[in-house]
Design a protein around this motif. Structure first.
Motif, mmCIF file in Angstrom:
data_model
loop_
_atom_site.group_PDB
_atom_site.id
_atom_site.type_symbol
_atom_site.label_atom_id
_atom_site.label_comp_id
_atom_site.label_asym_id
_atom_site.label_seq_id
_atom_site.Cartn_x
_atom_site.Cartn_y
_atom_site.Cartn_z
ATOM 1 N N THR A 171 0.863 -1.186 0.000
ATOM 2 C CA THR A 171 0.000 0.000 0.000
ATOM 3 C C THR A 171 0.898 1.234 0.000
ATOM 4 O O THR A 171 2.132 1.117 0.022
ATOM 5 N N SER A 172 0.295 2.402 0.010
ATOM 6 C CA SER A 172 1.096 3.625 0.069
ATOM 7 C C SER A 172 1.849 3.738 1.385
ATOM 8 O O SER A 172 2.740 4.576 1.528
ATOM 9 N N GLU A 173 1.539 2.867 2.343
ATOM 10 C CA GLU A 173 2.194 2.925 3.645
ATOM 11 C C GLU A 173 3.518 2.171 3.653
ATOM 12 O O GLU A 173 4.511 2.644 4.200
ATOM 13 N N ASP A 174 3.562 0.964 3.051
ATOM 14 C CA ASP A 174 4.794 0.174 3.069
ATOM 15 C C ASP A 174 5.525 0.173 1.730
ATOM 16 O O ASP A 174 6.527 -0.507 1.562
ATOM 17 N N LEU A 175 5.034 0.961 0.776
ATOM 18 C CA LEU A 175 5.690 1.073 -0.521
ATOM 19 C C LEU A 175 7.127 1.549 -0.394
ATOM 20 O O LEU A 175 8.017 1.136 -1.150
ATOM 21 N N TRP A 176 7.387 2.407 0.594
ATOM 22 C CA TRP A 176 8.677 3.094 0.669
ATOM 23 C C TRP A 176 9.786 2.219 1.217
ATOM 24 O O TRP A 176 10.948 2.658 1.279
ATOM 25 N N SER A 177 9.457 0.994 1.552
ATOM 26 C CA SER A 177 10.494 0.075 2.038
ATOM 27 C C SER A 177 11.141 -0.721 0.906
ATOM 28 O O SER A 177 12.125 -1.433 1.141
ATOM 29 N N ILE A 178 10.606 -0.633 -0.324
ATOM 30 C CA ILE A 178 11.189 -1.412 -1.423
ATOM 31 C C ILE A 178 12.522 -0.790 -1.828
ATOM 32 O O ILE A 178 12.718 0.421 -1.763
ATOM 33 N N THR A 179 13.455 -1.641 -2.253
ATOM 34 C CA THR A 179 14.785 -1.172 -2.635
ATOM 35 C C THR A 179 15.120 -1.460 -4.091
ATOM 36 O O THR A 179 16.094 -0.914 -4.617
ATOM 37 N N GLU A 180 14.331 -2.313 -4.747
ATOM 38 C CA GLU A 180 14.567 -2.625 -6.152
ATOM 39 C C GLU A 180 13.400 -2.131 -6.984
ATOM 40 O O GLU A 180 12.228 -2.261 -6.586
ATOM 41 N N LYS A 181 13.727 -1.609 -8.136
ATOM 42 C CA LYS A 181 12.690 -1.062 -9.009
ATOM 43 C C LYS A 181 11.807 -2.176 -9.542
ATOM 44 O O LYS A 181 12.311 -3.130 -10.134
ATOM 45 N N PRO A 182 10.499 -2.070 -9.352
ATOM 46 C CA PRO A 182 9.584 -3.050 -9.956
ATOM 47 C C PRO A 182 9.446 -2.748 -11.446
ATOM 48 O O PRO A 182 8.958 -1.690 -11.831
ATOM 49 N N GLU A 183 9.893 -3.663 -12.291
ATOM 50 C CA GLU A 183 9.841 -3.406 -13.735
ATOM 51 C C GLU A 183 8.402 -3.264 -14.198
ATOM 52 O O GLU A 183 8.088 -2.449 -15.067
ATOM 53 N N ARG A 184 7.510 -4.071 -13.603
ATOM 54 C CA ARG A 184 6.094 -4.012 -13.964
ATOM 55 C C ARG A 184 5.296 -3.720 -12.684
ATOM 56 O O ARG A 184 5.163 -4.567 -11.816
ATOM 57 N N LEU A 185 4.817 -2.505 -12.598
ATOM 58 C CA LEU A 185 4.038 -2.075 -11.434
ATOM 59 C C LEU A 185 2.574 -1.978 -11.827
ATOM 60 O O LEU A 185 2.233 -1.346 -12.831
ATOM 61 N N LEU A 186 1.721 -2.574 -11.039
ATOM 62 C CA LEU A 186 0.284 -2.469 -11.271
ATOM 63 C C LEU A 186 -0.317 -1.651 -10.138
ATOM 64 O O LEU A 186 -0.188 -2.013 -8.966
ATOM 65 N N VAL A 187 -0.917 -0.532 -10.476
ATOM 66 C CA VAL A 187 -1.529 0.366 -9.495
ATOM 67 C C VAL A 187 -3.028 0.159 -9.519
ATOM 68 O O VAL A 187 -3.673 0.315 -10.560
ATOM 69 N N LEU A 188 -3.569 -0.207 -8.370
ATOM 70 C CA LEU A 188 -5.008 -0.446 -8.252
ATOM 71 C C LEU A 188 -5.641 0.761 -7.570
ATOM 72 O O LEU A 188 -5.420 1.012 -6.390
ATOM 73 N N GLY A 189 -6.416 1.544 -8.328
ATOM 74 C CA GLY A 189 -7.072 2.725 -7.774
ATOM 75 C C GLY A 189 -6.869 3.926 -8.670
ATOM 76 O O GLY A 189 -5.771 4.156 -9.193
ATOM 77 N N GLY A 190 -7.936 4.710 -8.836
ATOM 78 C CA GLY A 190 -7.888 5.867 -9.725
ATOM 79 C C GLY A 190 -8.006 7.187 -9.002
ATOM 80 O O GLY A 190 -8.237 8.216 -9.652
#
Length: 727
Positions: free
Chosen positions: A393-412
């Motif tokens: 979620t937008s809360e734990d997103l900032w802990s990732i360290t590697e770029k997700p090549e394919r990101l799927l965003v759910l929500g408009g």
């Protein structure tokens, strides 16, 4: 046409009343002179006389004509106290209701449209306590009843409520005047009825409901607290639960007025905004914007510009930005300001007591007032198979360290759009899935611009799309979706209908950004019986007080707007109302709330959108200014977007303003200030703006409004005048 026809009919009736001198028949002298004749008629045909009198009384009251007081005296003189009171009571209530309905039919919609913002609070009060206030007014005859009839017709009070309250509320005055009529021969003037003593009695009678309401509220408050022993003394003046924006401002204000205040935070100081929301997202957006500028460098005459994305460094900068802002919200800073800060999990154990689980052990504090500012948390959707795939979620997103090549965003919504564009800007292949469309609060022209910007950035945008399940096939994570019928509006009836086959969307990381839910569990609200709203937020009154007046709430946990600046705005009312409980309190003012979505271009809005104005039936006109015409935008090759202002037809008062373009959030402040302080477009046009700046867009929008409302006839004559002056 119906309104016009009714208005003509009323004017004809009123004109006839005065043309035939009927007003001269409804005087005290005329009544005395005709009493013997009326007595004879009544003795001969009592039912007919009562019927004619009843109809006449209704007509006089319905048309708000002078003479109702004389007719009330006549009822006492003709029919006696019992029958007279019965006839007048029903005739006056029916006539008043007809006048009420006429006012509502002819004027209410126009008045509500014209003064919608100013009447919002009044309408809410009438819907909640309209019967009570009407009853109070009816008890005091110094307020003309016909004025009350007409004014109440402009409010949302229900017709039946108006009728029965009027029937009961006017009974006291009816009895007084009908009884006076039974002594008609002794009356010299109407003033002899309404003596100062009698008026004083009526005034006391009118004040009585207010006093009764105050007593009832006090009794209710005592009942609310009845099961809880009140401490003889308190450890604190204010305890604040939650150190996000609302909690920090509440604690700061309390310390500023020298109150003894404790701030309790179970996780990180600064709350979501600092650690997982506004600050990190805007830091990421800044990096993405720079990369976007590099890709568009040829527009500025720069050839061969390039930049290499280092995802780890970008995320490292995000965390450095958080660390740099962190001291503003730190324990050290607030301790220095005079706030006691406790790191621990807080729980209400009584209306005055808070239990705190800290790393060093449990403790309990008592406080005269408590502010709950526990914020909100991202919603994790209930999608089958979600637990089998990598999701954040937008809360734990900032802990990732590697770029997700394919990101799927759910929500408009705003969060989904901001992050989808930002991650696409730093080189991710982004797919964004929206159940209906993006930015559902915005107008169609705004949505079209942002959709185009997202697609230009490389985002695969799927709107009107329903998620079915998550699955892993041959090691590949996928979200299975299907589209809604595109020819029908969304609705419950479409749950089992689709407009196409299932589509599997592969991804490396799924970002859930479908909204946020108030944090209301784990803080003892259930034990105290503090109710929640249908939206899942803490239920408060206009002063941000909960069921217990000394327990208040502010920010995302209350809503209705989940913005950092709104939480800070509400915190002032919560803190002051808690600290000065029983002395003075202030309503929170949510009328002029700006908001910004930090996409590129930015979307900034304050006041009504066109969609909201149409839904509420508010008449408006639109003034637009296209930013491609702004000199500063041209110099920066950034002339995309617009300024749009909603005003009442023919007026320059601002109902709402929308800006789509670069620096839109900064440009919105001028319109927000104007709306807050009642300044119209004429005032903006008359303000000197420096050149060349983005701020001139507001002036040019005001100029467009002025040109559209220029007095054409006067200009024609001015042209002739200047031609004459030339000779």
């Amino acid at each position: 046409m119906k309104q016009l026809a009714l208005l003509v009919l009323i004017l004809v009736a009123v004109g006839a009343f005065f043309a035939f001198d009927l007003d001269q028949s409804l005087t005290l002298d005329a009544l005395k002179a005709s009493q013997a004749t009326f007595d004879a008629w009544y003795a001969a045909r009592p039912a007919l006389v009562i019927g004619v009198f009843f109809v006449g009384y209704v007509a006089v009251t319905a048309l708000s004509l002078p003479g109702a007081t004389i007719m009330t005296l006549a009822a006492g003189a003709l029919f006696g106290l019992g029958v007279g009171t019965l006839v007048v009571s029903f005739a006056s209530s029916i006539g008043a209701t007809l006048a009420f309905l006429v006012s509502r039919f002819l004027l209410r919609d126009a008045v509500q449209r014209r003064f919608s913002a100013r009447l919002a609070t009044l309408n809410q009060g009438i819907e909640k306590d309209g019967a009570f206030y009407l009853f109070t007014l009816r008890l005091v005859p110094i307020f003309p009843f016909f004025v009350i009839n007409l004014l109440m017709g402009l409010t949302p009070i229900k017709t039946f409520t108006f009728y029965w309250v009027s029937q009961i509320g006017m009974l006291a005055a009816t009895l007084v005047f009908v009884n006076a009529g039974t002594q008609l021969a002794r009356l010299d003037s109407l003033s002899s009825i309404l003596s100062p003593a009698l008026l004083g009695s009526f005034a006391l009678l009118g004040v009585f409901p207010l006093l009764a309401k105050w007593v009832v509220n006090r009794i209710k408050a005592r009942r609310v607290y009845a099961d809880w022993p009140r401490p003889r003394r308190f450890d604190r003046n204010l305890v604040v639960i939650g150190a996000g924006s609302g909690g920090l401002v509440s604690a700061y204000l309390a310390a500023a007025v020298k109150a003894k205040v404790t701030l309790i935070e179970g996780q990180r100081m600064g709350g979501d905004c600092l650690n997982t929301g506004c600050v990190p997202s805007k830091a990421l957006i800044r990096s993405a914007r720079f990369l976007r500028q590099v890709r568009r460098a040829e527009r500025l005459g720069v050839v061969g510009a390039s930049a290499e994305v280092d995802f780890a460094r970008i995320m490292g900068r995000v965390h450095r930005v958080i660390a740099e802002v962190e001291p503003h919200d730190s324990v050290e800073r607030y301790t220095a300001l005079g706030v006691e800060v406790i790191q621990g999990q807080a729980r209400l154990v009584s209306p005055w007591s808070v239990a705190i689980d800290t790393p060093t052990g449990a403790r309990t504090l008592t406080s005269r007032a408590i502010v709950i500012a526990t914020g909100a948390a991202p919603i994790v959707p209930d999608i089958p198979g979600l637990d089998r795939v990598r999701h954040v979620t937008s809360e734990d997103l900032w802990s990732i360290t590697e770029k997700p090549e394919r990101l799927l965003v759910l929500g408009g919504g705003p969060i989904g759009c901001e992050l989808a564009q930002a991650f696409a800007g730093i080189g991710c292949r982004v797919t964004q899935v929206a159940r209906s469309g993006i930015l559902p609060k915005e107008d169609a022209d705004t949505i079209a611009l942002i959709e185009a910007a997202l697609r230009e950035e490389g985002v695969r945008l799927l709107t009107h799309t329903r998620t079915l399940r998550c699955e892993v096939v041959d090691g590949e994570q996928r979200l299975v979706v299907t589209s809604w019928p595109s020819v029908h509006p969304l609705g419950a009836q479409l749950d089992e209908r689709t407009n196409g086959a299932e589509d599997a969307l592969p991804f490396d990381l799924l970002l859930c950004a479908i909204g946020r839910r108030a944090r209301v569990t784990g803080f003892g609200l259930e034990a105290l019986g503090i109710p929640l709203t249908a939206a899942g937020t803490i239920e408060t009154n206009a002063y941000l007080q909960t069921r217990y007046p000394n327990i208040l709430a502010c920010g995302d946990v209350v809503g209705p707007h989940q913005f950092t600046h709104v939480a800070a705005h509400q915190a002032w009312s919560a803190a002051v109302n808690g600290l000065f409980l029983g002395i003075k309190r202030f309503k929170v003012d949510n009328r002029v709330i700006p908001r910004v979505t930090f996409t590129d271009p930015e979307v900034a809005q304050v006041g009504l959108t066109e969609r909201q104005a149409q839904a509420r039936g508010i008449a408006y006109e639109v003034t637009r200014y296209e930013l491609h015409d702004l000199d500063r935008a041209i110099t920066e090759s950034a002339g995309h977007g617009f300024v749009k202002v909603l005003t009442p037809p023919g007026k320059d008062r601002i109902l709402g303003a929308c800006i789509v373009g670069e620096h839109a959030g900064e440009l919105l402040a001028e319109f927000t200030l104007a709306m807050k302080h009642g300044l119209g477009l004429e005032r903006i046009l008359g303000t000197v703006h420096p050149y060349p700046t983005w701020s001139e867009a507001a002036k040019y929008a005001a100029g467009n409004w002025k040109r559209a409302h220029a007095p054409q006839t006067a200009l024609v004559w001015l042209g002739r005048f200047h031609a004459w002056r030339r000779g």
